[in-house]
Design a protein around this motif. Structure first.
Motif, PDB file in Angstrom:
ATOM      1  N   LEU A   1       0.687  -0.857   0.321  1.00 11.06           N
ATOM      2  CA  LEU A   1      -0.061   0.156   0.360  1.00 11.06           C
ATOM      3  C   LEU A   1       1.665   1.307  -0.012  1.00 11.06           C
ATOM      4  N   ARG A   2       2.125   1.221   0.805  1.00  6.58           N
ATOM      5  CA  ARG A   2       3.367   2.412   0.426  1.00  6.58           C
ATOM      6  C   ARG A   2       3.256   2.751  -0.975  1.00  6.58           C
ATOM      7  N   VAL A   3       4.140   1.193  -1.420  1.00 11.76           N
ATOM      8  CA  VAL A   3       4.550   1.553  -2.901  1.00 11.76           C
ATOM      9  C   VAL A   3       3.977   1.643  -4.264  1.00 11.76           C
ATOM     10  N   PHE A   4       2.410   1.151  -4.174  1.00  5.40           N
ATOM     11  CA  PHE A   4       1.562   1.170  -4.977  1.00  5.40           C
ATOM     12  C   PHE A   4      -0.057   1.073  -4.748  1.00  5.40           C
ATOM     13  N   PRO A   5       0.023   2.471  -3.530  1.00  3.32           N
ATOM     14  CA  PRO A   5      -1.364   3.003  -3.480  1.00  3.32           C
ATOM     15  C   PRO A   5      -2.067   2.572  -4.679  1.00  3.32           C
ATOM     16  N   PRO A   6      -3.336   2.168  -4.205  1.00  8.02           N
ATOM     17  CA  PRO A   6      -4.038   2.193  -5.799  1.00  8.02           C
ATOM     18  C   PRO A   6      -5.035   3.306  -6.378  1.00  8.02           C
ATOM     19  N   VAL A   7      -4.905   4.140  -5.785  1.00  5.94           N
ATOM     20  CA  VAL A   7      -5.107   6.213  -5.953  1.00  5.94           C
ATOM     21  C   VAL A   7      -4.505   6.586  -5.448  1.00  5.94           C
ATOM     22  N   HIS A   8      -3.592   7.516  -6.670  1.00  8.99           N
ATOM     23  CA  HIS A   8      -2.004   8.161  -6.613  1.00  8.99           C
ATOM     24  C   HIS A   8      -2.096   9.363  -6.361  1.00  8.99           C
TER      25      HIS A   8
ATOM     26  N   ASN B   1      -0.006  14.213  -3.877  1.00  7.71           N
ATOM     27  CA  ASN B   1       0.880  13.887  -4.300  1.00  7.71           C
ATOM     28  C   ASN B   1       0.963  11.994  -3.855  1.00  7.71           C
ATOM     29  N   ILE B   2      -0.329  11.279  -3.385  1.00  9.62           N
ATOM     30  CA  ILE B   2      -0.219  10.088  -3.031  1.00  9.62           C
ATOM     31  C   ILE B   2       1.920   9.108  -2.981  1.00  9.62           C
ATOM     32  N   ILE B   3       1.558   8.604  -4.566  1.00 15.74           N
ATOM     33  CA  ILE B   3       2.368   8.060  -4.725  1.00 15.74           C
ATOM     34  C   ILE B   3       3.840   9.245  -4.346  1.00 15.74           C
ATOM     35  N   GLY B   4       3.707  10.196  -4.240  1.00 15.24           N
ATOM     36  CA  GLY B   4       4.998  11.214  -4.668  1.00 15.24           C
ATOM     37  C   GLY B   4       5.605  10.732  -3.046  1.00 15.24           C
ATOM     38  N   ALA B   5       4.977  10.944  -1.696  1.00 13.93           N
ATOM     39  CA  ALA B   5       5.149  11.295  -0.755  1.00 13.93           C
ATOM     40  C   ALA B   5       5.594   9.620  -0.161  1.00 13.93           C
ATOM     41  N   ASN B   6       4.959   8.613  -0.511  1.00 15.48           N
ATOM     42  CA  ASN B   6       5.313   7.334  -0.462  1.00 15.48           C
ATOM     43  C   ASN B   6       6.860   6.745  -0.876  1.00 15.48           C
ATOM     44  N   ARG B   7       7.062   7.097  -1.793  1.00 19.10           N
ATOM     45  CA  ARG B   7       8.486   7.106  -2.232  1.00 19.10           C
ATOM     46  C   ARG B   7       9.309   7.893  -1.879  1.00 19.10           C
ATOM     47  N   ASP B   8       8.621   9.155  -1.717  1.00 20.78           N
ATOM     48  CA  ASP B   8       9.735  10.187  -1.494  1.00 20.78           C
ATOM     49  C   ASP B   8      11.185   9.881  -1.058  1.00 20.78           C
ATOM     50  N   PRO B   9      12.992   9.809  -1.625  1.00 22.52           N
ATOM     51  CA  PRO B   9      13.591   9.407  -0.926  1.00 22.52           C
ATOM     52  C   PRO B   9      14.251  10.337   0.187  1.00 22.52           C
ATOM     53  N   SER B  10      13.898  11.434   0.300  1.00 20.51           N
ATOM     54  CA  SER B  10      14.524  11.896   1.754  1.00 20.51           C
ATOM     55  C   SER B  10      13.848  11.366   2.640  1.00 20.51           C
ATOM     56  N   ILE B  11      12.476  10.484   2.605  1.00 17.39           N
ATOM     57  CA  ILE B  11      11.935  10.451   3.679  1.00 17.39           C
ATOM     58  C   ILE B  11      12.063   8.638   3.783  1.00 17.39           C
TER      59      ILE B  11
ATOM     60  N   ARG C   1       6.730  13.901   9.524  1.00 15.74           N
ATOM     61  CA  ARG C   1       5.555  14.107   9.890  1.00 15.74           C
ATOM     62  C   ARG C   1       4.200  14.235   8.790  1.00 15.74           C
ATOM     63  N   ILE C   2       4.272  13.196   8.010  1.00 13.97           N
ATOM     64  CA  ILE C   2       2.924  13.176   7.229  1.00 13.97           C
ATOM     65  C   ILE C   2       2.017  12.679   7.648  1.00 13.97           C
ATOM     66  N   PRO C   3       1.366  13.781   6.984  1.00 10.40           N
ATOM     67  CA  PRO C   3      -0.444  13.777   7.650  1.00 10.40           C
ATOM     68  C   PRO C   3      -1.117  12.788   7.156  1.00 10.40           C
ATOM     69  N   GLY C   4      -0.662  11.778   7.216  1.00  8.78           N
ATOM     70  CA  GLY C   4      -1.726  10.831   6.473  1.00  8.78           C
ATOM     71  C   GLY C   4      -2.592   9.380   7.923  1.00  8.78           C
ATOM     72  N   ILE C   5      -3.558   8.729   7.888  1.00  6.69           N
ATOM     73  CA  ILE C   5      -3.767   8.013   9.215  1.00  6.69           C
ATOM     74  C   ILE C   5      -3.657   6.970   9.291  1.00  6.69           C
ATOM     75  N   TYR C   6      -2.487   5.985   8.203  1.00  5.51           N
ATOM     76  CA  TYR C   6      -1.986   4.890   7.682  1.00  5.51           C
ATOM     77  C   TYR C   6      -0.580   4.802   7.543  1.00  5.51           C
ATOM     78  N   SER C   7       0.050   4.477   8.534  1.00  4.91           N
ATOM     79  CA  SER C   7       1.415   3.960   8.188  1.00  4.91           C
ATOM     80  C   SER C   7       2.592   4.480   8.351  1.00  4.91           C
ATOM     81  N   ASN C   8       2.331   6.309   8.706  1.00  8.49           N
ATOM     82  CA  ASN C   8       2.745   7.126   8.155  1.00  8.49           C
ATOM     83  C   ASN C   8       2.806   7.485   6.158  1.00  8.49           C
ATOM     84  N   THR C   9       1.747   7.202   6.277  1.00  9.08           N
ATOM     85  CA  THR C   9       1.739   7.501   4.530  1.00  9.08           C
ATOM     86  C   THR C   9       0.161   8.230   3.528  1.00  9.08           C
ATOM     87  N   LEU C  10       0.001   8.219   2.717  1.00  6.06           N
ATOM     88  CA  LEU C  10      -0.729   9.554   2.610  1.00  6.06           C
ATOM     89  C   LEU C  10      -2.083   8.169   1.535  1.00  6.06           C
TER      90      LEU C  10
END
Length: 566
Positions: A417-424, A463-473, A498-507
């Motif tokens: 769900l981090r690397v491949f979120p269904p909605v980008h 940009n969900i996938i951008g935040a979930n795959r951010d190398p600096s994070i 401090r990613i503001p997502g409700i699941y596992s530090n992701t969006l």
């Protein structure tokens, strides 16, 4: 003859005057619209310095591509598929090239932003969420399709509905749904066992996982069955409409810039006008929404009649919390008068919940099985964990506590769900001028900038996938699928972001007041399905090449296929 000529001249003059008046009115409306776009363009001048790809066209921006997509869907699905694949590659390219804040060009000089910066996302999704709301296109489209449910309401109205619906997704209620989830998944297991009884064979797993997800949310959500897992049963009209909704409405997205002009028209007027639009996808969208509305009303009316009648069995079902809508009807009936939701709002939740839970869950499960098929070592490790858990449970199926406490199952789900979120991407629009802070300054033509002035009316894509795959994070291997990263402490940079997502530090499931209300329901569906399927079967890659097409929901298909995936 003189009189006749005079009458004919008078009629001609009237016709000419009407034509001239109509032309003048249309010209005036067009001029006003163009002036409003020009005014918006001037207000957005501060955003021009934000880095981004060059516009395809000064006038149309990316609209031409969208219009081309709409035409191709009715003419050549192969080209449509290539458009989807290309779009995914294009978005990955601009993320890698331009970073956390990207400027893109829209219709008639419109400037839009694509943002994955954590601090900016916190501002948009949490602190200033009343300013950055869903787009008019999204809200009005869902409102006309489903009624005033969660997907079609804003602000205080939306918060009131969530307050009533939240108890339905409590851990206590989800615990009670696990046996139902197992029962439904067992049906799929038996169907697949029958298919591979004699020898291994290729199965369209997306189709069957779509049926599974639909049946899980139908029985768990509505207390209704589509008989989706019966190979001999005819496909249910309502279930088919639900599966067709997103592919159909996505073909209309090219016209979303024009939608605000008619968004406040009543539904009957929109439907009347749509009859004269010479586009098959418009007529198909009306047909689909009519089917969903009819079935939703039938299910609701049946439940309401039983409740008002005092049916003992139904009241017992309500008290035990067998399905989401039954529980919602009970809690709604027990609520204070000022907090109660009217019937049309409860009906609005029904199709909304089914739509939101079906394609996303089936796509996520398909992605997991696809990855496991290509990583047999990971598949075997997960299978062993599940077998050990089943051995501890004896003959009993894994319950809620056993499922949520399996570390490797959790790691596989989280990483997928981090690397491949269904909605980008999720779109928002600034309903007022706003200043958005940034975690890191961005380099612009005018030098580094630590915050952005976002004018009213500017569209912003999270940009969900951008935040979930951010190398600096997440580190240099952020784009790699590694479930083991969840079995050890995460880098400090993840917590610090401090990613503001409700699941596992992701969006993946967003955050804030419009975060996915059913994300725990979806997780539980996935874990029950995997606990049954991975234990029973070994999955291998397809002989065909599978491509994942970019869209509202990213979906898999066979390369070269002419079918549009749901």
């Amino acid at each position: 003859m003189a009189v006749d000529n005079w009458n004919g001249l008078r009629d001609y003059s009237r016709t000419t005057m009407v034509a001239l008046s109509t032309t003048a009115l249309l010209t005036a409306c067009g001029a006003i619209y163009l002036l409003s776009r020009l005014k918006k363009r001037i207000r957005q001048m501060a955003l021009w310095k934000v880095p981004g790809p060059p516009a395809v066209s000064f006038i149309t921006g990316e609209l031409w591509v969208r219009l081309r997509r709409c035409v191709l869907i009715s003419v050549s699905s192969n080209d449509t598929q290539m458009h989807h694949v290309g779009a995914g590659q294009f978005h990955e390219h601009i993320i890698q090239t331009y970073g956390r804040v990207i400027r893109v060009s829209g219709f008639l000089w419109d400037t839009q932003l694509i943002i994955s910066d954590p601090k900016a996302c916190t501002s948009i999704l949490l602190k200033d969420q009343d300013i950055f709301e869903e787009t008019a296109w999204s809200i009005e489209c869902n409102l006309h399709a489903f009624g005033p449910g969660l997907l079609g309401t804003l602000g205080a109205h939306h918060r009131k509905q969530r307050k009533q619906i939240n108890p339905v997704f409590s851990a206590k209620h989800l615990r009670s749904m696990v046996p139902l989830f197992h029962k439904i998944t067992n049906q799929l297991r038996d169907v697949l066992k029958a298919k591979v009884a004699r020898s291994p064979q290729e199965v369209d797993i997306l189709d069957w996982l779509g049926r599974l997800a639909l049946e899980l949310v139908a029985q768990g959500g509505l207390g209704y069955t589509f008989n989706s897992l019966d190979p001999e049963a005819k496909e249910n009209e309502y279930g088919k409409a639900i599966k067709e909704f997103i592919p159909t409405t996505s073909t209309l997205v090219a016209f979303r810039t024009l939608f605000p002009l008619i968004s406040h028209w009543p539904s009957w007027l929109l439907r009347f006008g749509a009859k004269f639009v010479p586009l098959p996808m418009v007529h198909n969208a009306i047909r689909i929404t009519d089917i969903m509305t009819r079935y939703t009303k039938e299910v609701f009316d049946e439940k309401k009649a039983l409740l008002e009648k005092g049916d003992v069995e139904f009241k017992q079902q309500l008290s035990e919390g067998k399905d989401i809508i039954s529980v919602l009807m009970k809690t709604n009936g027990d609520a204070l008068k000022e907090d109660r939701l009217p019937d049309d709002e409860i009906m609005g939740q029904m199709s909304s919940l089914i739509l939101a839970a079906t394609d996303t869950t089936s796509t996520a499960l398909s992605r997991i099985l696809d990855i496991l098929a290509r990583h047999p070592d990971v598949q075997e490790k997960l299978r062993q964990e599940l077998k050990d858990a089943h051995a501890r449970a004896g003959e009993n199926e894994l319950g809620y506590d056993e499922l949520v406490e399996l570390p490797y199952l959790e790691a596989v789900c989280r990483e997928t769900l981090r690397v491949f979120p269904p909605v980008h991407f999720i779109s928002r629009v600034a309903r007022a001028d706003a200043s958005v802070p940034l975690s890191q300054p961005i380099e612009t033509d005018g030098g580094p900038v630590s915050s952005l002035f976002v004018p009213r009316g500017t569209a912003v894509m999270i940009n969900i996938i951008g935040a979930n795959r951010d190398p600096s994070i997440w580190g240099a291997d952020a784009a790699d699928w590694k479930p083991e990263r969840w079995l050890a402490p995460l880098p400090d940079s993840v917590a610090d972001a401090r990613i503001p997502g409700i699941y596992s530090n992701t969006l993946t499931f967003l955050g804030g007041g419009r975060a996915c209300i059913g994300f725990k329901f979806s997780q539980l569906e996935m874990k029950v399905a995997l606990s049954q399927l991975v234990t029973e079967f070994r999955f291998s890659p397809s002989k065909e090449e599978i491509v994942w097409r970019f869209g509202g929901i990213t979906t898999p298909s066979v390369k070269g296929s002419t079918a549009l995936a749901p």
